[in-house]
Design a protein around this motif. Sequence first.
Motif, PDB file in Angstrom:
ATOM      1  N   MET A   1      -0.424  -9.818  -1.684  1.00  0.00           N
ATOM      2  CA  MET A   1       0.297  -8.309  -1.884  1.00  0.00           C
ATOM      3  C   MET A   1       1.188  -7.665   0.241  1.00  0.00           C
ATOM      4  O   MET A   1       1.007  -7.044  -0.287  1.00  0.00           O
ATOM      5  N   SER A   2       0.032  -7.428   0.967  1.00  0.00           N
ATOM      6  CA  SER A   2       0.201  -7.386   1.981  1.00  0.00           C
ATOM      7  C   SER A   2       1.180  -8.506   3.186  1.00  0.00           C
ATOM      8  O   SER A   2       1.185  -9.770   3.067  1.00  0.00           O
ATOM      9  N   PRO A 142      -3.775  -1.751  -6.165  1.00  0.00           N
ATOM     10  CA  PRO A 142      -3.589  -2.148  -4.758  1.00  0.00           C
ATOM     11  C   PRO A 142      -2.271  -1.250  -4.476  1.00  0.00           C
ATOM     12  O   PRO A 142      -1.692  -0.822  -4.572  1.00  0.00           O
ATOM     13  N   ALA A 143      -2.472  -0.978  -2.484  1.00  0.00           N
ATOM     14  CA  ALA A 143      -1.391  -0.370  -2.178  1.00  0.00           C
ATOM     15  C   ALA A 143      -0.106  -1.370  -2.047  1.00  0.00           C
ATOM     16  O   ALA A 143      -0.170  -2.662  -1.439  1.00  0.00           O
ATOM     17  N   ARG A 144       1.086  -0.821  -1.941  1.00  0.00           N
ATOM     18  CA  ARG A 144       1.844  -0.996  -2.959  1.00  0.00           C
ATOM     19  C   ARG A 144       2.916  -0.141  -2.413  1.00  0.00           C
ATOM     20  O   ARG A 144       2.356   0.773  -3.150  1.00  0.00           O
ATOM     21  N   ASN A 145       4.158  -0.565  -2.210  1.00  0.00           N
ATOM     22  CA  ASN A 145       5.340  -0.133  -2.875  1.00  0.00           C
ATOM     23  C   ASN A 145       6.144   0.085  -4.111  1.00  0.00           C
ATOM     24  O   ASN A 145       6.383  -1.495  -4.857  1.00  0.00           O
ATOM     25  N   LEU A 146       5.728   1.139  -4.636  1.00  0.00           N
ATOM     26  CA  LEU A 146       5.614   1.632  -6.670  1.00  0.00           C
ATOM     27  C   LEU A 146       7.656   0.852  -6.697  1.00  0.00           C
ATOM     28  O   LEU A 146       8.155   0.886  -8.054  1.00  0.00           O
ATOM     29  N   ALA A 147       8.493   0.983  -5.717  1.00  0.00           N
ATOM     30  CA  ALA A 147       9.800   1.439  -6.777  1.00  0.00           C
ATOM     31  C   ALA A 147      10.752  -0.647  -6.052  1.00  0.00           C
ATOM     32  O   ALA A 147      11.420  -0.863  -6.654  1.00  0.00           O
ATOM     33  N   ARG A 154       2.511   3.082   3.143  1.00  0.00           N
ATOM     34  CA  ARG A 154       1.545   3.708   4.674  1.00  0.00           C
ATOM     35  C   ARG A 154       0.176   3.435   4.151  1.00  0.00           C
ATOM     36  O   ARG A 154      -1.051   4.243   4.999  1.00  0.00           O
ATOM     37  N   LEU A 155      -0.171   3.164   2.942  1.00  0.00           N
ATOM     38  CA  LEU A 155      -0.996   2.777   2.567  1.00  0.00           C
ATOM     39  C   LEU A 155      -1.913   2.208   3.062  1.00  0.00           C
ATOM     40  O   LEU A 155      -1.668   1.111   2.244  1.00  0.00           O
ATOM     41  N   PRO A 156      -2.932   2.280   4.264  1.00  0.00           N
ATOM     42  CA  PRO A 156      -3.670   0.783   4.431  1.00  0.00           C
ATOM     43  C   PRO A 156      -3.925  -0.178   3.039  1.00  0.00           C
ATOM     44  O   PRO A 156      -4.927   0.399   2.400  1.00  0.00           O
ATOM     45  N   GLY A 157      -3.796  -1.945   3.449  1.00  0.00           N
ATOM     46  CA  GLY A 157      -4.447  -2.504   2.668  1.00  0.00           C
ATOM     47  C   GLY A 157      -5.742  -1.759   2.493  1.00  0.00           C
ATOM     48  O   GLY A 157      -6.809  -1.626   1.277  1.00  0.00           O
ATOM     49  N   TYR A 158      -6.914  -2.059   3.340  1.00  0.00           N
ATOM     50  CA  TYR A 158      -8.213  -1.809   3.355  1.00  0.00           C
ATOM     51  C   TYR A 158      -9.060  -0.160   3.114  1.00  0.00           C
ATOM     52  O   TYR A 158      -9.573  -0.348   2.248  1.00  0.00           O
ATOM     53  N   ASP A 177       8.241   5.410   1.953  1.00  0.00           N
ATOM     54  CA  ASP A 177       8.230   4.022   0.568  1.00  0.00           C
ATOM     55  C   ASP A 177       9.634   4.379  -0.109  1.00  0.00           C
ATOM     56  O   ASP A 177       9.786   3.516  -0.260  1.00  0.00           O
ATOM     57  N   THR A 178      10.148   5.356   0.180  1.00  0.00           N
ATOM     58  CA  THR A 178      11.762   6.114  -0.607  1.00  0.00           C
ATOM     59  C   THR A 178      12.011   5.569   0.651  1.00  0.00           C
ATOM     60  O   THR A 178      13.252   5.280   0.494  1.00  0.00           O
ATOM     61  N   ASN A 179      12.117   6.388   1.961  1.00  0.00           N
ATOM     62  CA  ASN A 179      13.680   6.576   2.973  1.00  0.00           C
ATOM     63  C   ASN A 179      13.728   5.249   3.288  1.00  0.00           C
ATOM     64  O   ASN A 179      14.380   4.863   3.926  1.00  0.00           O
ATOM     65  N   ALA A 180      12.135   4.374   3.392  1.00  0.00           N
ATOM     66  CA  ALA A 180      12.892   2.770   4.343  1.00  0.00           C
ATOM     67  C   ALA A 180      13.585   2.300   3.067  1.00  0.00           C
ATOM     68  O   ALA A 180      14.157   1.063   3.556  1.00  0.00           O
TER      69      ALA A 180
END
Lengths: 224, 206
Positions: A1-2, A142-147, A154-158, A177-180
């Motif tokens: 994931m990360s 998990p910390a992930r981009n949904l799109a 910017r949600l850190p894995g930890y 997450d969208t702007n990038a």
Amino acid sequence: MSRVHDMGGRFGDGPVRPEPKDAPVFARDWHGRALAVTLAAGALGQWTLDRSRFARECLAPADYLAFSYYEKWLAGLADLLVAQGVVTRDELAGADPAPSPLAERRLRAESVAGALARGGPVVRDGPASRFGPGDRVRTRRPARNLAVTGGHTRLPGYAAGLHGVVERVHGCHVFPDTNAHGLGERPEPLYTVVFDAADVWGRAEVPGDTVSCDLWESYLEPET
Amino acid sequence: MPHDHADDAPPHSLLPPDPELRVKALETLLTRKGLIDPAALDEIIETYAHKVGPRNGAAVVARAWIDPDFRKRLLKDATAAVAEMGFTGRQGEHVVAVENTPEQHNMVVCTLCSCYPWPLLGIPPGWYKSDAYRARAVREPRKVLADFGLTLPEGQRVRVWDSTAEVRYLVLPMRPVGTEGLDESALAALVSRDAMIGTALAEAPT
């Protein structure tokens, strides 16, 4: 994931080595040059700050770990310039450069002070905040981009899947997450969320120590 | 992105291997395409090498120590308070000041990259951007502080602020004892960059 940049909590990096107090801002002349080229290229307006962070995150782990800080910037910049069509691979490899239609957007020396002093605020009008100070929340896991698979977040894995408490509400900020990914700014409420270090790491160095992250509303759900 | 789906080597691998030559190659290419003005690069470097640095943040801290109204404004809306002193701009668009107290010591990190309040502290030092600091500060802040020679008194909690958004944090250190007679500029001289990141305390007067 990360991805490789998401290193909060990792073991094995050894001691932090503070530099002497009189160390220059740029340890080598080319460091300053790398920073300046990156800022000046960014001023062409062909990508957002979120997009440029994502370019560095996309470096292969072997490169990311081998590169010094400003080498990562340079590599991210070179990859972005090609991805956004600002330069060609051939030009990067040394072919004669063609003039660019973006030349009129070039950052001029006399505009530098104003541009740096203005910066790029990211607060926007947006939806009312769902949470307030003191609310208990749980971070998504998990910390992930949904799109975008493997996309910027910017949600850190930890900090994924944790219970925490909202401490501050910062208003609506542009959503990285969208702007990038050219999917728009889609501003969301941003919160400082506090976690008990013992919940994050299994054991705190000293009970009562805390860690906080600044997290967008869609990273959070109410605690159940 | 290239590494995820292209068969080609990533574009950055087309540049010369030596980093100094790599910068030169990019600068030359972009200049020849009319996309950058080398004089603008000099101006950016001059700004961060000599004009914008931790003296700005230290001036803010010293004022907060001597002016209770300013301290209140700083803790309520640091962006506006530091703008009163002329500190605005890139990587300092949204500022929050966090105050050290006998109960809580604050420490700032960016685990995901290197976010840092440029208008107040300038360009971050190498250690702040190092893997070791980014990886360890959140998990074992007290061991990291020990790398800086700092041990906190018993009973003082640690809060680590991971700068995961565009909010930039300035630590407001505790005013050292024995500084009652000092003026604003003498107080500012006691405030190091590291004290405003939270890896040091304000220095005692000599």
